[in-house]
Each structure stands twice: as structure tokens, then as C-alpha cells.
Design an enzyme around this catalytic site. Structure first.
Site, short mmCIF file in Angstrom:
data_model
loop_
_atom_site.label_atom_id
_atom_site.label_comp_id
_atom_site.label_asym_id
_atom_site.label_seq_id
_atom_site.Cartn_x
_atom_site.Cartn_y
_atom_site.Cartn_z
N ASP A 15 58.58 -41.16 -33.08
CA ASP A 15 58.06 -40.41 -34.22
C ASP A 15 59.23 -39.90 -35.05
OD1 ASP A 15 55.85 -38.79 -35.63
OD2 ASP A 15 57.29 -37.25 -35.06
N ASP A 115 55.28 -43.44 -40.03
CA ASP A 115 56.39 -42.73 -39.40
C ASP A 115 56.30 -42.70 -37.87
OD1 ASP A 115 54.22 -41.06 -39.20
OD2 ASP A 115 55.29 -39.25 -39.80
N GLU A 116 55.42 -43.52 -37.30
CA GLU A 116 55.24 -43.50 -35.85
C GLU A 116 55.00 -44.92 -35.35
OE1 GLU A 116 52.48 -40.89 -32.80
OE2 GLU A 116 52.96 -40.11 -34.79
#
Length: 417
Positions: A15, A115-116
Site C-alpha cells: 500500500d 495505490d494498492e
């Protein structure tokens, strides 16, 4: 719980910390972890949402991703407010994924969001070391290459990697949770902190006296299944750390069940101008259907009223012959609107959906109406837009005050590119 029958993998959940804010800070030559920086959708609107706040801003002022522009501490001279640039975030996300392909094959990489991302690193010990060593190398390389700090959870499956990342890695940098660690590391956590449990489910579980994940693990499986169905069973096994979702393969290949588009409008719309928005949303929905060589029989319209009026409606209607022609869909949507609109409320949200899909080449043409010209016109417009841009050819109505197509063309995911 006997875990011997369940698969054990080395899964990393990575993350990016305050991703949008970190990208903007790096662009400005600032330290993403120290700068007081907020990314907002539109700085010219006081009610605009804060899309990301830097870790320092979160810690000092409690600003989160659900805060509004007017809640920002503008009295602090150190505060930096920037407009979102979605194109930049997508570019950096793609480059990070390319970096991860140096550690694992494409089939072992599963993007969860911009974003992960999950990465399965089974059998890579001889190349890069054990999972913790791999996590440290990835974390260091992302920081060196992009200036972005990330948190990494490591687990026997995706669920464990994700939850230990949320609960522990965001504080420690890297955290590990194997099956044997579930009772110690996960069970004390409040259920609302667990991935997959939303606010509604939290309230339902709280009414049953279930506050922590450990209490959920100690619940009766049969009762959970009876109360919540398949979801109740999944919650129970997750509480024990068990997740059988695949860690290799094509994760994004899914059957398309419908095509739809919707948006929250930037201002209140009246009855007389909402038709322009509906037309433009139908245009984009049918374009996607035509591109996929699909046509639909069920047309759905959803309208949400402004806060002052509250409420709205969501209705659908089926037609005899599947269609992907813009004006066919638009006419049905307007019929639904005229039937169910209350006649006075201001409108703030609208969405349209084309469902109950068929292959376009299997649909029958109406013998009493020549629709081939209208279908061909749609394909011609699609080709022009694909070659020269989405605004290369527009309907005249798009230039009226109620039009949204021109403004949407400048945005990605509803935010400026």
C-alpha cells in the site's frame, strides 16, 4: 482450527502511503512524510472533497480522505493545497507495477486499486531471499525510484496480507501474519477495522454483540449463514484467517453484465436541463456497448435529488429488441424520468445502465424499421472519437449550459487529469 488442509502462500499486500499526496509532494521536491499537503478535486469549490492528505497533515489536524476543502487548516502557512492530477497518479502506479514485475511474474501480481497491489512471491527465496527480505527490497526500491513510502503486509493468503497491512504495517512499515498469528494479531481488532466489513455490516454484527474479530470467530457458523447467507460464511472463515481466493492467474477477466455511467453533478439541475446529461451518459454507455459488440434489453435510470429535496428514484424498463443505439436508450430513459420524477425537486445525481446483454450480431433487426443506418452512424461517431478524441464530434446540446461531455473529457475518474 486445523490449518493443515488450507493453502499457504507468500503473499505481499503493498500500500502506497497517502499516494496522491505523496506524488504531489515529490513533484514539488518535498518530503511526502513531513509536508502538510492536501490534494483536492477542485480548489475553487469550498465543498470539494479532500482526495488525499499527507501523513503529517492527518496526524496534526485529523484531516482524512472524507474531509472537505473548507475543513482544511488554511490558517497554517505551511499548508499546501494542490489540485488532483489523475494522469500523474496513473502513470506512477503503472511504473510501480512494472518495477514489481522485476520480482514476480505478471500472473503473480494483482492490482487492487491505483495505490494498492498484491504480489505472490512463492519460490523466490534463492533469487531475492525470504518474504520479509523481498518486502524490504521492494520497499527500499519504491522509495528510491519514486520517493514514495509504502507499507507491506505479508500473509499466507490475500486476506491475511491485506488485514495485517491495515492493522500493523502502516505503523511498522512491514508486518507478517501467518495462520498461527491470527488470534494474537487480528482477533483483538474491532470488526470495523477489518477489510470487507462496512458500516452496515458493523451495525448488524454489533447488534449481535460482536465487537471484535475474535468474537466473530467464536460465533456460530450456522447462525451467521442463516442471518447473512454466503457473506456470513465468508466472514466466519475470514475471522479465522482463511481465504481461498486465487493468488495466481488472470485476476481481471470477468464477464461483463452491464454497461453504465453516472455522476454527481457540480450543481443542482432542473427538469428542463437534465435531459442533456442523460443523453450524454447514454451516448457513452452505448459507445462502450458497441465497442464490446454487445446490446442490451434492460435500460435503467437513477436520479438523486439535492440535499434540500432528498430522495430520488431508480427504475428500469425492458424492451423487446436489444439495442446499443444512443437515441433508443435515451428515449426509454426520458420515459422513465417523466413517469417517476416528482416534478419539483432539484437533481444532483444521475446514472444510466444498459443490461440484460446479448451479442450484437445475434440480435434481430426490426423488419418494419431500418435501424442499420442509425447503428452505422453510431460506429462512425465512435471511430472519429477514438481517432481524434472524445470531443472531436459532439451533439449541439453538449454546448448548452447543462452539457457535461466537454468538462468530463478533461477528467479521469471524475477528477482533472
Amino acid at each position: 482450527m486445523d490449518y493443515t488442509a488450507y493453502p499457504r502462500n507468500d503473499v505481499l499486500c503493498i500500500d502506497m502511503r497517502s499516494f496522491y499526496a505523496s506524488v504531489e509532494a515529490v513533484k514539488l521536491g518535498l518530503d511526502p512524510m513531513k509536508a502538510l499537503l492536501a490534494v483536492v478535486g477542485d480548489p475553487n469549490r469550498s465543498g470539494s472533497i479532500v482526495l488525499a492528505a499527507s501523513p503529517a497533515l492527518k496526524e496534526k489536524y485529523g484531516i482524512s480522505n472524507v474531509s472537505r476543502f473548507f475543513e482544511l487548516p488554511i490558517h497554517d502557512p505551511a499548508l499546501i493545497i494542490v489540485q488532483a492530477h489523475m494522469g500523474d497518479y496513473i502513470h506512477v502506479s503503472v511504473e510501480i507495477t512494472k518495477l514489481l514485475m522485476e520480482y514476480a511474474p505478471k500472473e503473480a501480481i494483482h492490482p487492487y486499486s491505483i495505490d494498492e497491489i498484491w504480489v505472490t512471491v512463492n519460490g523466490l527465496e534463492k533469487l531475492f531471499g525470504d518474504p520479509c527480505q523481498i518486502a524490504r527490497k521492494i520497499r527500499a526500491e519504491i522509495l528510491e525510484s519514486f520517493g514514495i513510502t509504502c507499507s507491506i503486509g505479508i500473509g499466507d493468503n490475500k486476506f491475511l496480507a491485506k488485514v495485517v497491512m491495515d492493522l500493523h504495517a502502516k505503523k511498522q512499515g512491514i508486518a507478517v501474519c501467518r495462520y498461527e498469528d491470527v488470534s494474537e494479531k487480528l482477533w483483538p481488532a474491532p470488526i470495523e477495522k477489518i477489510w470487507g466489513i462496512g458500516n452496515r455490516m458493523k451495525k448488524n454484527l454489533n447488534r449481535m454483540g460482536i465487537i471484535t474479530l475474535g468474537q466473530l470467530a467464536g460465533s456460530d457458523l450456522k447462525y451467521l449463514k442463516k442471518r447473512f447467507g454466503v457473506m456470513g460464511e465468508q466472514l466466519y472463515w475470514h475471522a479465522w484467517g482463511i481465504d481461498l481466493s486465487p493468488v495466481f492467474g488472470d485476476f481481471i477477466k470477468t464477464e461483463q453484465k452491464s454497461f453504465g455511467h453516472g455522476m454527481t453533478l457540480l450543481r443542482d439541475y432542473s427538469e428542463s436541463e437534465i435531459g442533456i446529461c442523460i443523453l450524454e451518459l447514454c451516448e457513452e454507455t452505448c459507445r462502450r456497448a458497441r465497442t464490446a459488440k454487445q446490446a442490451g434489453k434492460t435500460i435503467h435510470l437513477g436520479i438523486g435529488y439535492s440535499k434540500e429535496s432528498s430522495g430520488g428514484f431508480s427504475r428500469s424498463r425492458s424492451i423487446i429488441t436489444p439495442t446499443n443505439i444512443t437515441m433508443d436508450m435515451y428515449e426509454v430513459c426520458m420515459q422513465l424520468f417523466r413517469t417517476f420524477y416528482d416534478g419539483s425537486s432539484s437533481i444532483r445525481r444521475v446514472y444510466v445502465t444498459l443490461g440484460h446483454l446479448y451479442d450484437d450480431d445475434q440480435t434481430q433487426l426490426n423488419l418494419f424499421e431500418d435501424i442499420s443506418k442509425r447503428k452505422n452512424l453510431g460506429f462512425v461517431m465512435d471511430n472519429i472519437r477514438e481517432k481524434y478524441g472524445s470531443t472531436a464530434i459532439l451533439r449541439a446540446s453538449s454546448y448548452l449550459p447543462g452539457g457535461i461531455a466537454i468538462d468530463r473529457s478533461k477528467k479521469i475518474g471524475g477528477h482533472f487529469a
